[in-house]
Scaffold this active site. Sequence first.
Site, PDB file in Angstrom:
ATOM      1  N   GLU A  32      33.304  34.724  41.249  1.00 17.25           N
ATOM      2  CA  GLU A  32      32.997  35.969  41.975  1.00 17.25           C
ATOM      3  C   GLU A  32      32.129  35.697  43.194  1.00 17.25           C
ATOM      4  O   GLU A  32      31.115  35.004  43.122  1.00 17.25           O
ATOM      5  CB  GLU A  32      32.361  37.024  41.075  1.00 17.25           C
ATOM      6  CG  GLU A  32      32.238  38.404  41.751  1.00 17.25           C
ATOM      7  CD  GLU A  32      33.555  38.901  42.356  1.00 17.25           C
ATOM      8  OE1 GLU A  32      33.880  38.460  43.483  1.00 17.25           O
ATOM      9  OE2 GLU A  32      34.268  39.720  41.729  1.00 17.25           O
TER      10      GLU A  32
ATOM     11  N   ASP B 253      38.299  41.911  42.190  1.00 20.21           N
ATOM     12  CA  ASP B 253      38.239  43.262  42.751  1.00 20.21           C
ATOM     13  C   ASP B 253      39.623  43.749  43.175  1.00 20.21           C
ATOM     14  O   ASP B 253      39.751  44.634  44.009  1.00 20.21           O
ATOM     15  CB  ASP B 253      37.279  43.283  43.944  1.00 20.21           C
ATOM     16  CG  ASP B 253      37.692  42.275  45.019  1.00 20.21           C
ATOM     17  OD1 ASP B 253      38.754  41.630  44.880  1.00 20.21           O
ATOM     18  OD2 ASP B 253      36.949  42.137  46.013  1.00 20.21           O
TER      19      ASP B 253
HETATM   20  O1  AHR Z   1      35.283  35.189  44.401  1.00 18.41           O
HETATM   21  C1  AHR Z   1      36.361  35.407  45.271  1.00 18.41           C
HETATM   22  C2  AHR Z   1      36.747  36.849  45.313  1.00 18.41           C
HETATM   23  O2  AHR Z   1      35.741  37.624  45.917  1.00 18.41           O
HETATM   24  C3  AHR Z   1      36.949  37.551  43.995  1.00 18.41           C
HETATM   25  O3  AHR Z   1      38.144  37.244  43.332  1.00 18.41           O
HETATM   26  C4  AHR Z   1      36.941  38.979  44.424  1.00 18.41           C
HETATM   27  O4  AHR Z   1      36.548  39.871  43.412  1.00 18.41           O
HETATM   28  C5  AHR Z   1      35.957  38.999  45.594  1.00 18.41           C
HETATM   29  O5  AHR Z   1      36.547  39.618  46.684  1.00 18.41           O
END
Ligand code: AHR
Length: 505
Positions: free
Chosen positions: A228, A304
């Site tokens: 994340e 996300d």
């Molecule tokens: O960590 C990379 C990305 O960042 C994740 O998959 C996403 O939730 C956020 O936009």
Amino acid sequence: MFSQPILKRTCVLVLTVLASGSLGGPCDLYSTGGTPCIAAHSTTRALYSAYSGSLYQVKRGSDNTTTIIVPLSAGGVANAAAQDTFCASTTCLITIIYDQSGRGNHLTQAPPGGAASGPETNGYDNLASATGAPVTLNGSKAYGVFISPGTGYRNDAASGTATGDSAEGMYAIFDGTHYNGGCCFDYGNAETNNKDTGNGHMEAIYFGDNTIWGTGAGSGPWIMADLENGLFSGQSAAANTADPSITSRFVTAMVKGEPNQWAIRGANAASGSLSTYYSGARPTVSGYNPMSKEGAIILGIGGDNSISAQGTFYEGVMTTGYPTDATEASVQANIVAAKYVAGAMTAGPAFTVGSSVSLRVTTAGYDTRYIAHTGTTVNTQVVTSSSATALKQQASWTVVTGLGNSACYSFESVDTPGSYIRHYNFVLLVNANDGTKQMHEDATFCPIAGLNGQGNSIRSWGYPTRYFRHYANTGYIASNGGVHTFDNIASYNDDVSFVMSTGFA
Ligand code: AHR
Ligand code: AHR
Ligand code: AHR
């Protein structure tokens, strides 16, 4: 010599091995290692030697009914023939990828999230074509899950997955040649609310050549961990040169994590053994130690619901506990023994590289028209043997080896050599080959037998739910139902079927 329980366990194991004729499935091996699977997903095979239940569900376009594909036998390869029969003369989507662990952690169409609403009218992501990723396992046909940008699966209410800082392991088998730099082709642990809830709220395998966060050696693609707000190739979100660019067609990708310890491991899924690309402490940036894993499961998207990535998934599992390297070595041996080989991408009347072809419309009332172009616009035009040379050339295409995949084809304009039919925003165009990976992929098409029984239907390699279609006499790649006017289901099978002949010019 042996204690009673050990003897008993050994006997049971030997009997299981004898009964299945194999060393068990990957999840049997994780169980033996004391880190059992709590999710096991595959459209290609059973991941336990005794598993004979549901692998995945498909929905067909002709009547929107569904069927469930199961293994040919317990522990075996998926019954792809049952899918082929069910999906004959229509389109099929993968609607559910079942969890084989018994916990009900199935993957279904991903809902909208913080980063993006999916392309469907309800904001959900697209479903994958059931035929986009053909393979054979030990010679037996099966299909993987071909994720185009906009496609994703998720389970926000999984049971038994790691939460907080607790330990887990995971592996997945991907197509090492199908990737991009979009965020984020992931499989693993993510947020339960489809939003970016902060550092350390995910722990998933990432595959691709995204360079926004971490990178490995060379130009990618790489196996990284999506923790994340960062794709990590090592402890910092910088380049870890020990994380190599992947070159194999089938790749085993592994990520595992426990308190202040995690690892990335990888291998050629068709031969050889695992290498460790990173093993060590958590990132020092705030939020990653301890982790705050939430325990949802994602496939093909970011935490996300970022939906820009592409890739192909064949099988994958998540475990409880931190698997040992020895357990993972036995899983890799099992994967190699499954003998993944790429399957045929084309069917129906065969195209010959180097030939000039014309492609006639088969929809009643339009069937004197051929796929042609006017400048960059792809359209259909009425052409006959007495048409002007210029028109004949506009309706003639040189078949070349697929610019983005040599198992498929590209169509070069006869009157504009160096320019090819490609899709852009799902509209067909004739564009000069600018040498980019995007152009090459957008210009690659895999013909199969015509959905209406005539000629060929010409499937987009990168969007296998979509085929060449004429709509209002203009060219598109269209799906059988969808958000665009040109995805209209009315006369779909006819509009996507074209009869190939020797080119007019
Ligand atoms: O960590 C990379 C990305 O960042 C994740 O998959 C996403 O939730 C956020 O936009
Ligand atoms: O046609 C769909 C996509 O639209 C293409 O892959 C891309 O080039 C454009 O953004
Ligand atoms: O392209 C001609 C026609 O336009 C198609 O057959 C139909 O689907 C659309 O209305």
